[in-house]
Design a protein around this motif. Structure first.
Motif, mmCIF file in Angstrom:
data_model
loop_
_atom_site.group_PDB
_atom_site.id
_atom_site.type_symbol
_atom_site.label_atom_id
_atom_site.label_comp_id
_atom_site.label_asym_id
_atom_site.label_seq_id
_atom_site.Cartn_x
_atom_site.Cartn_y
_atom_site.Cartn_z
ATOM 1 N N MET A 1 0.822 -1.200 0.000
ATOM 2 C CA MET A 1 0.000 0.000 0.000
ATOM 3 C C MET A 1 0.867 1.265 0.000
ATOM 4 S SD MET A 1 -1.238 2.599 2.171
ATOM 5 C CE MET A 1 -0.473 1.978 3.615
ATOM 6 N N LEU B 1 1.562 2.983 -3.307
ATOM 7 C CA LEU B 1 0.479 3.767 -3.902
ATOM 8 C C LEU B 1 0.215 5.065 -3.131
ATOM 9 C CD1 LEU B 1 -2.038 0.840 -4.541
ATOM 10 C CD2 LEU B 1 -0.530 1.941 -6.197
ATOM 11 N N LYS B 2 0.125 4.956 -1.800
ATOM 12 C CA LYS B 2 -0.206 6.122 -0.972
ATOM 13 C C LYS B 2 0.696 6.159 0.263
ATOM 14 C CE LYS B 2 -4.878 7.053 -2.318
ATOM 15 N NZ LYS B 2 -6.189 7.439 -1.868
ATOM 16 N N GLU C 1 1.377 8.439 2.265
ATOM 17 C CA GLU C 1 0.844 9.240 3.372
ATOM 18 C C GLU C 1 -0.035 8.431 4.321
ATOM 19 O OE1 GLU C 1 -2.018 9.738 -0.108
ATOM 20 O OE2 GLU C 1 0.153 9.771 0.145
ATOM 21 N N LEU C 2 -0.441 7.222 3.923
ATOM 22 C CA LEU C 2 -1.302 6.377 4.766
ATOM 23 C C LEU C 2 -0.515 5.319 5.553
ATOM 24 C CD1 LEU C 2 -4.352 5.760 2.388
ATOM 25 C CD2 LEU C 2 -4.186 7.335 4.320
ATOM 26 N N SER D 1 -1.742 2.955 8.786
ATOM 27 C CA SER D 1 -1.883 1.532 8.500
ATOM 28 C C SER D 1 -1.091 0.634 9.442
ATOM 29 C CB SER D 1 -1.457 1.255 7.056
ATOM 30 O OG SER D 1 -2.272 1.966 6.162
ATOM 31 N N ASN E 1 -7.845 0.097 2.138
ATOM 32 C CA ASN E 1 -7.836 1.476 2.635
ATOM 33 C C ASN E 1 -7.116 2.410 1.676
ATOM 34 O OD1 ASN E 1 -8.361 3.499 4.618
ATOM 35 N ND2 ASN E 1 -6.244 3.305 5.315
ATOM 36 N N ALA E 2 -6.128 1.895 0.973
ATOM 37 C CA ALA E 2 -5.417 2.715 -0.017
ATOM 38 C C ALA E 2 -6.331 3.089 -1.175
ATOM 39 C CB ALA E 2 -4.191 1.975 -0.533
ATOM 40 N N GLN E 3 -7.279 2.228 -1.484
ATOM 41 C CA GLN E 3 -8.191 2.497 -2.593
ATOM 42 C C GLN E 3 -9.422 3.278 -2.152
ATOM 43 O OE1 GLN E 3 -8.973 -1.322 -4.349
ATOM 44 N NE2 GLN E 3 -6.865 -1.574 -5.045
ATOM 45 N N GLU F 1 -10.783 5.113 1.485
ATOM 46 C CA GLU F 1 -10.488 5.402 2.888
ATOM 47 C C GLU F 1 -11.674 5.145 3.821
ATOM 48 O OE1 GLU F 1 -8.137 8.779 3.938
ATOM 49 O OE2 GLU F 1 -7.216 8.842 1.962
#
Length: 165
Positions: free
Chosen positions: A54, A57-58, A60-61, A65, A132-134, A136
Motif C-alpha cells: 500500500m 500507492l499512498k 501518506e497512509l 496503516s 484502505n489505499a483504494q 479510505e
C-alpha cells in the motif's frame, strides 16, 4: 535401618514426582509464549506485506496503516503475561501433577487463542490496508474487525488466568 531406607526412598520419590509434574508446568509456559509469539509474528508479517504494498500507492497512509501491526504485537504480550504467572506458581517441592496439567492447559489456552487471533489479524490487516489505499471509508470497518480478532486472544488470556490460579 529398613525404616530409614523406606522413608528416604519415599522422600526421593516425592522429589522425582514434583520434578516430573513441573515438566507440564514448564510446557505450559513454553506453549503460551511460543504460540502467542507465532500469532504475533504472523500478524505482523502479513500486515507488513500489505503496508509495504500500500505504501507504494499512498505513502501518506503508512502511519495510519500500522494499527494491525500494533494489535498483533499485543498478542505476544498476552503470552508473556501468562508465562510469568505460571512460572511464579512452580515450586519444585510442592508442585503436583494436577497443578502441572492445570498450567499446561492454561498455557495452551492462551497460546492457541493468540495464534488464532494473529492469523485473523494478519489476513484482515493485509486486505484492510490495501483496501484502505483504494477507499479510505474502509478504515473504520477494518479497525472493528481487528478489534474482534484481538478479542479472541484476550478471551484466551482471561481464561488462562482463571485456569492457572
Amino acid at each position: 535401618m529398613v525404616l530409614g531406607t523406606i522413608i528416604q526412598a519415599a522422600a526421593v520419590g516425592d522429589e522425582v514426582e514434583a520434578g516430573q509434574a513441573a515438566f507440564f508446568g514448564f510446557m505450559g509456559i513454553a506453549s503460551a509464549l511460543v504460540f502467542a509469539n507465532l500469532g504475533a509474528s504472523y500478524g505482523t508479517a502479513k500486515s507488513g506485506v500489505g503496508i509495504a504494498s500500500m505504501g507504494v500507492l499512498k505513502p501518506e497512509l503508512i502511519f495510519k496503516s500500522i494499527v494491525p501491526v500494533i494489535m498483533a504485537g499485543i498478542l505476544g504480550i498476552y503470552g508473556l503475561i501468562i508465562s510469568l504467572l505460571i512460572y511464579q506458581k512452580i515450586n519444585k517441592e510442592t508442585y503436583t501433577f494436577f497443578e502441572g496439567y492445570k498450567h499446561l492447559a492454561s498455557g495452551l489456552c492462551c497460546g492457541l487463542s493468540s495464534l488464532g487471533a494473529g492469523l485473523a489479524i494478519g489476513i484482515v490487516g493485509d486486505a484492510g490496508v490495501r483496501a484502505n489505499a483504494q477507499q479510505e471509508a474502509v478504515f473504520v470497518g477494518m479497525i472493528l474487525i481487528l478489534i474482534f480478532a484481538e478479542a479472541l486472544g484476550l478471551y484466551g488470556m482471561i481464561i488462562a488466568i482463571v485456569i492457572s490460579q
